[in-house]
Every structure is written in C-alpha cells, then in structure tokens.
Scaffold this motif. Structure first.
Motif, PDB file in Angstrom:
ATOM      1  N   ARG A  92       0.826  -1.199   0.000  1.00 45.31           N
ATOM      2  CA  ARG A  92       0.000   0.000   0.000  1.00 45.31           C
ATOM      3  C   ARG A  92       0.852   1.237   0.000  1.00 45.31           C
ATOM      4  NH1 ARG A  92      -5.519  -0.327   1.116  1.00 45.31           N
ATOM      5  NH2 ARG A  92      -6.069  -2.307   2.056  1.00 45.31           N
ATOM      6  N   GLN A 131      -5.764   3.198   8.214  1.00 48.10           N
ATOM      7  CA  GLN A 131      -4.586   3.227   7.368  1.00 48.10           C
ATOM      8  C   GLN A 131      -3.444   2.353   7.884  1.00 48.10           C
ATOM      9  OE1 GLN A 131      -3.676   6.856   5.132  1.00 48.10           O
ATOM     10  NE2 GLN A 131      -1.781   6.854   6.241  1.00 48.10           N
ATOM     11  N   LEU A 180       2.152   1.541   9.200  1.00 47.34           N
ATOM     12  CA  LEU A 180       3.159   1.527   8.142  1.00 47.34           C
ATOM     13  C   LEU A 180       3.048   2.751   7.248  1.00 47.34           C
ATOM     14  CD1 LEU A 180       5.302   0.084   6.414  1.00 47.34           C
ATOM     15  CD2 LEU A 180       3.456  -1.108   5.281  1.00 47.34           C
ATOM     16  N   TYR A 217      -3.036 -10.755  -2.463  1.00 48.38           N
ATOM     17  CA  TYR A 217      -3.367  -9.953  -1.275  1.00 48.38           C
ATOM     18  C   TYR A 217      -4.309 -10.693  -0.334  1.00 48.38           C
ATOM     19  CZ  TYR A 217      -5.392  -6.215   1.565  1.00 48.38           C
ATOM     20  OH  TYR A 217      -5.860  -5.465   2.618  1.00 48.38           O
ATOM     21  N   ASN A 275      -2.730 -12.512   3.122  1.00 46.95           N
ATOM     22  CA  ASN A 275      -3.628 -12.391   4.277  1.00 46.95           C
ATOM     23  C   ASN A 275      -4.337 -13.671   4.725  1.00 46.95           C
ATOM     24  OD1 ASN A 275      -3.041  -9.716   4.934  1.00 46.95           O
ATOM     25  ND2 ASN A 275      -4.304  -8.997   3.228  1.00 46.95           N
ATOM     26  N   TRP A 290      -0.148 -13.824   6.954  1.00 47.89           N
ATOM     27  CA  TRP A 290      -0.568 -13.041   8.135  1.00 47.89           C
ATOM     28  C   TRP A 290      -0.908 -13.954   9.315  1.00 47.89           C
ATOM     29  CZ3 TRP A 290      -0.549  -7.925   9.571  1.00 47.89           C
ATOM     30  CH2 TRP A 290      -1.263  -7.612  10.740  1.00 47.89           C
ATOM     31  N   ASP A 348       7.449  -5.184   4.229  1.00 46.37           N
ATOM     32  CA  ASP A 348       6.414  -6.077   4.733  1.00 46.37           C
ATOM     33  C   ASP A 348       6.193  -7.371   3.948  1.00 46.37           C
ATOM     34  OD1 ASP A 348       5.171  -6.332   7.103  1.00 46.37           O
ATOM     35  OD2 ASP A 348       3.518  -4.977   6.713  1.00 46.37           O
ATOM     36  N   TYR A 349       5.351  -8.203   4.575  1.00 43.28           N
ATOM     37  CA  TYR A 349       5.210  -9.600   4.183  1.00 43.28           C
ATOM     38  C   TYR A 349       4.624  -9.816   2.796  1.00 43.28           C
ATOM     39  CZ  TYR A 349       0.414  -8.614   5.671  1.00 43.28           C
ATOM     40  OH  TYR A 349      -0.835  -8.061   5.801  1.00 43.28           O
ATOM     41  N   HIS A 350       4.022  -8.766   2.206  1.00 43.03           N
ATOM     42  CA  HIS A 350       3.473  -8.920   0.859  1.00 43.03           C
ATOM     43  C   HIS A 350       4.582  -9.079  -0.176  1.00 43.03           C
ATOM     44  CE1 HIS A 350       1.065  -6.078   3.307  1.00 43.03           C
ATOM     45  NE2 HIS A 350       0.017  -6.740   2.848  1.00 43.03           N
ATOM     46  N   HIS A 399       7.148  -5.730   9.095  1.00 39.86           N
ATOM     47  CA  HIS A 399       6.370  -4.988  10.099  1.00 39.86           C
ATOM     48  C   HIS A 399       5.548  -5.894  11.004  1.00 39.86           C
ATOM     49  CE1 HIS A 399       7.071  -0.821   8.642  1.00 39.86           C
ATOM     50  NE2 HIS A 399       7.447  -1.493   7.572  1.00 39.86           N
ATOM     51  N   ILE A 400       5.653  -7.172  10.806  1.00 40.95           N
ATOM     52  CA  ILE A 400       4.890  -8.119  11.635  1.00 40.95           C
ATOM     53  C   ILE A 400       5.896  -9.076  12.293  1.00 40.95           C
ATOM     54  CG2 ILE A 400       2.852  -7.867  10.160  1.00 40.95           C
ATOM     55  CD1 ILE A 400       3.444 -10.600   8.919  1.00 40.95           C
ATOM     56  N   ARG A 420      -7.380  -2.142  14.261  1.00 38.26           N
ATOM     57  CA  ARG A 420      -8.054  -2.679  13.079  1.00 38.26           C
ATOM     58  C   ARG A 420      -8.807  -3.916  13.522  1.00 38.26           C
ATOM     59  NH1 ARG A 420      -5.745  -5.389   9.728  1.00 38.26           N
ATOM     60  NH2 ARG A 420      -3.759  -5.487  10.837  1.00 38.26           N
ATOM     61  N   ARG A 431      -9.866  -5.868   5.687  1.00 37.76           N
ATOM     62  CA  ARG A 431      -9.736  -7.108   4.896  1.00 37.76           C
ATOM     63  C   ARG A 431     -11.044  -7.911   4.854  1.00 37.76           C
ATOM     64  NH1 ARG A 431      -3.971  -8.376   7.865  1.00 37.76           N
ATOM     65  NH2 ARG A 431      -3.145  -6.306   7.457  1.00 37.76           N
TER      66      ARG A 431
END
Ligand code: G6P
Length: 473
Positions: A15, A28, A31, A85, A90, A94, A139-141, A163-164, A272, A310
C-alpha cells in the motif's frame, strides 16, 4: 528535515499512503503513516499497488504528488488481488506469522499468485531505479521482491523491513516451500525486524533449516550469501502526533468524549478489526472485571474503536460476527437504563480525533495476542496530560512491550490478568501514574519514527548503524 541528497530512497510496499477519505484515517495502519514521513525527508518515490482492480494487467504507472511525497502506483487484476493480497498475504502469511497456524490456509494458487505479483512489481519498478538509489522494501506482501529485482540486474543496495512478527521455526516449517520464501530474503543487503524476539526467531530458523551461520554482530551467512539482520523498533512520528494532539480538533474530540462519559472513567481500545488484536479475549477480560467488581459497574465503560479490515477474507468476517455477538451479549447482560458497558464502534477516525480520545481516556487496553510492534500504545502515551496521565495496559506479546516496560503488562489470553489490570489501573495513585508515564514518554519521544528510519537507512547505506543510536527492543 534537510539532508544531503547523496542518493534517492525508493520505498516499495503493497500500500502507498494516499489522502484518506473523511472518517477512514484509523484504517490506514502504522506503516503508511511512518513511511510518508520518511519520504518527505529523502528524494525518491514510493511504489506500490493503487488499490484498484483492472481486467488485464498493463504495467501502467500512475505518478502522483501529495504533501511532498511522489507516489507511483500500478493497478492489479482481480485474480492478482485474490491470490496475492487476500490469498497468500492475508490467508497464509498473516495468520502464520501471528502464530495462528489454525487459521492459515496453504494453497498452491496463492503461492503462484504471490510470486506473479512480486514479478509484476519488479518488472514495472526496475526501469525506474537509478544506479545510486537505495531501495527499501516493506512487509510480508513483498518478501520475494528483492530476488526478483536481482534477477533483473538490479545491483543497488536493497533493504527489507518486516512490520509483523517472524514466527518460531517450528511454526514456519508448516508452510509448504518455507525454504524458498526464507531464501528469498538473502537477496537483500539488510533485513530489519521490530524486536530482538522476531530477529532471534529468524536466526534460529536460518541455523536449523537453512544450515546457515549467524554471527553476534548481525551478519548471517548462508552458502555464499551474507546479509545483515537487526532489530529496528519503529516509533511514532512524535512531533507530528504532538501537533495533532494540540490541535483544536483534538481538543474538541477530547471534550466530546469527556462530556459523554459524564464523570465515568473511560477505557479505550483502538485496533483494526483483526483476530490478532485479541478483541474477543479483551471483551471477555472486561466482562470478567464487571462480573468480579459489581460495585464498579456504572463507573466505567469500554470504548472500543475497531474499523473493519480485509473484509473479503472470511476469517475477518468471522471475527466481526463474533465481536458483534459478544459485545451485544455483554451489553445486554450488564447494561442499565442509563449505562452501557461497551461502546463498540466500527468506524475509523483521523489522527486528531484519536489524539483527543486518547487524552480523554483514563486507561488504554491494548491486548493483541501477537503484534509486530503496536503504535497505538505509543500514541496513547504521547497524548497524555503530563500532570494527570492515564494508565496503559499492554499485552506482553506486542513488540512495544519490550520498550514500554512501565505499562501494566498482561497476558492477553488471561481474563483474570486483564480484569486485575483494569482494577489496578483504576486504583493507581496519580504519583505512580506520573512515574510510569515519564519513563514511557522518554522512550516514545527519543525512539521515534525519525530515529527508526535513520538507523535503518544508515544500515542500508552501509554506514555505522550504532552511530545512529542503539535499540532497546
Ligand atoms: C499492518 C501491516 C501493513 C498493512 C496494515 C493495514 O500494519 O503490517 O502492511 O498495510 O496492517 O492492512 P491492509 O491489509 O489494510 O493494508
């Protein structure tokens, strides 16, 4: 902040921060907020997915400039979004990286879609990269992106920040092709984690599963590849957040919440809507508190702000239904004609409103089951009145717990510990609240987002990392 334009910084993440529509600021995520600030300091641009879906991938880049940050985005196909995604990122990574292998789905089409989209990112961005640019992937993506860029001849310094959490080796090995994923990371020059705990899990995996060697100075060697890995705990943009907290909008949000509290004490949670945030367990802990402290009912309420996230992933639909049901049940069970124990709000708020809500709240209840860092905890601390601060109750499984040691640390799985901590927080004398807060604000102020990115970028540029400050986390 001016700095010598030695080289450009190119940030790549799934993102890209965009102007947020009214009322969606809270969704948001940390991140996006942190990286906007980084890109204002360096030249360069931010590359990622536009959030749009198109029929057929074109690779067309849309350049935009917003608040001093240039973004370059691409659209993805419906199938890309579904497999990359919603799917691999996810539904597979995730949950797995948050220790929830019970929720993780392993499906080859997700893995293929993940590689394909990473290739699409690489193919589109590599012609924009100039020889001296520093490239920072997030990040993980996008774990395979470094490898994809190297395959296209990109010889620049490339860094990766996760970030995770990084999960323990024994969980990660449940992922089919886990070696392939982890080996991708060796294409980077620097790998960053929020805390030593996630770093150690990674090092342990490298030694056990890849036969690599991890030196005490942070160098990791696997075969003929060497990469530097370290903990760089992210902070909030303290200056920007303090300004938001001092704004007229924050003051009126604070007043609005205080007025509606009508003398009751406010416990706030902002997350979130995600199963990793421990919201179900939090509600049950709060319920236990109401049960065990009947005399305090009517004196407090829990304001839980939880913007949905999500929504196309079914585990998120399930957690939403669970929380709708549970909040309704607790309210039905304990409410009086003039008091409702939980105000459960499914919308996001902007930073100024949130700063005001934090300041108006006596307690923050932040109890993720597992969290890379958690910036809400730091924002809550930053928003407090120095003379009469509130109490932070924080999960010991959030990365932030390693820095905010003066919070009331709890095991988020234990209803009793949550209930006890609420009771302790309500009874805490002002002197103790001030003492704890002073120690926490010191960390929040000095280990802020500027400190974080300087340390990472210094490492990426091959400079002396320790000169930029050492990490406590
Ligand atoms: C977490 C992740 C971020 C992500 C954010 C919001 O903070 O680490 O990479 O952007 O959640 O999630 P979303 O799926 O809406 O981007």
């Amino acid at each position: 902040m001016e700095r010598d334009p030695v080289s450009r910084l190119i940030v790549i993440s799934n993102r890209v921060a965009a102007p947020q529509p009214e009322g969606e600021g809270g969704a948001q995520g940390g991140l996006a907020v942190a990286l906007s600030a980084a890109l204002r300091e360096y030249r360069g641009f931010w590359f990622g997915w536009s959030g749009n879906r198109i029929e057929e991938f074109t690779g067309k880049i849309d350049f935009q400039r917003h608040e001093g940050v240039t973004s370059a985005t691409i659209d993805l196909e419906e199938q890309d979004v579904e497999e990359y995604y919603n799917g691999y990122a996810n539904r597979t990574l995730w949950p797995l990286f948050h220790y929830r292998i019970d929720l993780a789905e392993y499906d080859r089409s997700f893995g293929a879609g993940y590689e394909r989209v990473n290739e699409r990112f690489a193919e589109t961005v590599y012609p924009l990269i100039e020889p001296e640019d520093l490239v920072w992937v997030h990040d993980y993506h996008l774990i395979p992106l470094g490898r994809q860029l190297r395959q296209r001849g990109v010889a620049n310094r490339i860094g990766f920040f996760l970030h995770i959490p990084w999960p323990p080796a024994r969980l990660l090995t449940t992922l089919p092709d886990h070696e392939h994923l982890a080996l991708s990371l060796l294409a980077y020059d620097v790998i960053g984690f929020h805390t030593r705990e996630w770093l150690e899990s990674f090092q342990n995996y490298v030694e056990r599963e890849l036969g690599g060697r991890c030196d005490p100075d942070g160098w990791i060697h696997v075969g003929d590849r060497s990469v530097h890995a370290a903990a760089y705990p992210i902070g909030i943009d303290y200056r920007e957040f303090s300004e938001a907290a001092a704004s007229e909008a924050a003051r009126s949000a604070c007043e609005r919440l205080r007025k509606s509290a009508d003398g009751r004490r406010t416990i706030i949670g902002v997350d979130r809507l995600d199963y990793s945030k421990g919201l179900e367990e939090r509600f049950l802990g709060y319920r236990r508190f109401l049960e065990e402290n009947a005399e305090r009912r009517g004196e407090v309420f829990l304001l839980q702000i939880a913007p949905p996230s999500r929504g196309e992933v079914h585990t998120y639909e399930t957690i939403r239904e669970t929380l709708d049901e549970l909040s309704g049940r607790i309210n039905g069970e304990f409410a009086e004609v003039d008091w409702v124990p939980i105000r459960y709000v499914n919308q996001g708020y902007g930073r100024e409103d949130l700063a005001g809500f934090y300041r108006a709240s006596n307690i923050a209840l932040i109890t993720p089951l597992r969290d890379g860092m958690n910036l809400v905890a730091k924002e809550y601390v930053a928003a407090q009145d120095p003379d009469d601060p509130g109490v932070l109750i924080l999960s010991r499984f959030a990365g932030a717990a390693l820095q905010l040691k003066d919070a009331l640390l709890v095991n988020p799985y234990s209803k009793e510990e949550i209930s006890d901590a609420i009771r302790q927080a309500l009874a805490m004398p002002r002197e103790e609240r001030v003492r704890r807060w002073r120690s926490m604000i010191e960390t929040v102020r000095s280990e802020d987002v500027v400190w974080w990115r300087r340390r990472f970028v210094a490492a990426l540029a091959g400079e002396d990392v320790e000169a930029a400050g050492s990490a406590r986390a």
